[in-house]
Write an enzyme that holds these catalytic residues in place. Sequence first.
Site, short mmCIF file in Angstrom:
data_model
loop_
_atom_site.label_atom_id
_atom_site.label_comp_id
_atom_site.label_asym_id
_atom_site.label_seq_id
_atom_site.Cartn_x
_atom_site.Cartn_y
_atom_site.Cartn_z
N LYS A 96 -67.52 174.55 76.66
CA LYS A 96 -66.43 173.93 75.89
C LYS A 96 -65.33 174.95 75.64
O LYS A 96 -64.62 175.28 76.57
CB LYS A 96 -67.01 173.26 74.67
CG LYS A 96 -67.76 172.01 75.15
CD LYS A 96 -68.63 171.33 74.19
CE LYS A 96 -69.34 170.20 74.95
NZ LYS A 96 -70.50 169.69 74.21
N SER A 142 -69.98 166.41 67.31
CA SER A 142 -69.22 166.29 68.55
C SER A 142 -68.36 165.04 68.63
O SER A 142 -67.38 165.02 69.35
CB SER A 142 -70.17 166.35 69.76
OG SER A 142 -71.14 165.35 69.68
N HIS A 190 -69.34 172.78 69.27
CA HIS A 190 -67.92 172.49 69.04
C HIS A 190 -67.27 173.39 68.00
O HIS A 190 -66.14 173.15 67.59
CB HIS A 190 -67.73 171.01 68.67
CG HIS A 190 -67.85 170.13 69.86
ND1 HIS A 190 -66.84 170.01 70.80
CD2 HIS A 190 -68.87 169.37 70.32
CE1 HIS A 190 -67.23 169.21 71.76
NE2 HIS A 190 -68.46 168.80 71.50
C1 LIG Z 1 -71.70 169.26 74.82
C2 LIG Z 1 -72.81 169.46 73.89
C3 LIG Z 1 -74.05 169.92 74.37
C4 LIG Z 1 -74.33 170.09 75.82
O1 LIG Z 1 -73.73 171.21 76.36
P1 LIG Z 1 -73.47 171.27 77.95
O2 LIG Z 1 -73.20 172.71 78.21
O3 LIG Z 1 -72.29 170.40 78.21
O4 LIG Z 1 -74.72 170.78 78.60
C5 LIG Z 1 -75.03 170.16 73.44
N1 LIG Z 1 -74.83 169.95 72.12
C6 LIG Z 1 -73.67 169.50 71.65
C7 LIG Z 1 -73.51 169.28 70.18
C8 LIG Z 1 -72.62 169.22 72.50
O5 LIG Z 1 -71.47 168.75 72.02
#
Ligand SMILES: *Cc1c(COP(=O)(O)O)cnc(C)c1O
Length: 341
Positions: free
Chosen positions: A194, A135, A163
């Site tokens: 995302k 990330s 991601h």
């Molecule tokens: C953003 C992210 C999360 C968390 O997801 P949310 O839906 O924002 O709580 C978990 N793992 C990774 C690798 C992330 O980048």
Amino acid sequence: LGLAGCGILREAMREAVDACGTGSGSSRLICGSLGAHHELERTIAELKGTQAALCFSSGYAAATGTLGALLQKGDVVILDKLCHASLIDGARLSGAALRIYPHNHLEKLESHLLWAAQRISGSGRTLVVTESVFSMDGDRAPLEGIVRLVEDHGAMLLVDEAHAFGILGPGGRGLAAELGIQHGIHLQMGTFSKAVGVSGGFVCADRALVRLLVNRARSFIYSTAPPPAVAATATAALRLIEGHEGERRRKQLWENIALLRQTLGETAAPAQSAILPWRVGGEDRALAAAASLREEGLLVPAIRYPTVARGSARLRIALSANHDRAQIETLATALRKIGGS
Ligand SMILES: *Cc1c(COP(=O)(O)O)cnc(C)c1O
């Protein structure tokens, strides 16, 4: 993919609110399990090619709930050093012995697996945890090598595709699908927050594992179910992502990534994701750089400790399919002026 503001999903959410209101009313196991949740779970499981799936209110809840449900004292959990905080928190909460390997370091992962085999007894479990696209660095895990090691040592594997989902692989199914190795991954995790442009987390796995999560994942059991309208919008987003419109947006996104890298002269290796870290030196420089970009109308957050290691503060550039050529060229010019790489 520019989905969070797009007309199709706005309309889908409006319609879903009209049809089922604003809240789910209760946790899933009491009376909050609604048709929209089941349809979302069927849709994501089908996309990921697994027997079943479970949705959570966020990716963070998916990570902590899943690791806590799978692991207990006497088990071993092995994580990449750059794993997201949600995975680290889940590992810590679980009570399992925690081992960290240097980022993407397969030899060290193997030595941890050997250590785990010595240590666990009887029904003890070893779980390896990695992201597919990291990330904060935007690079990829050597998933094929990890799958091979996990198989050789009889461990289990959880891959967080937060991601990668939506932007990599056929129909945006993620890096595991791009490599054709989903069958070697016991738990495929991700988020609808995302590229999917909505909210919520998910875990895809076989039926027995999903049943275990339903009965043991505390963030699933003891938290109100996501609003059905949110689940319905996520389902609409998945259909869009896997179809023609998703393909069009992915193509545009990758063209944008290529254009930025080309303009910056970063063409040595192909882009690995939509995240480009731009290292500018210390934390103060990163903050000052982000502020000066902001003045030019460019929103590029500075990322610093504790999100990344001390001394590795950076600007984190995340491109969208909605950016246009002029915006990307403005960004490239501003970055060159600031300096860094
Ligand atoms: C953003 C992210 C999360 C968390 O997801 P949310 O839906 O924002 O709580 C978990 N793992 C990774 C690798 C992330 O980048």
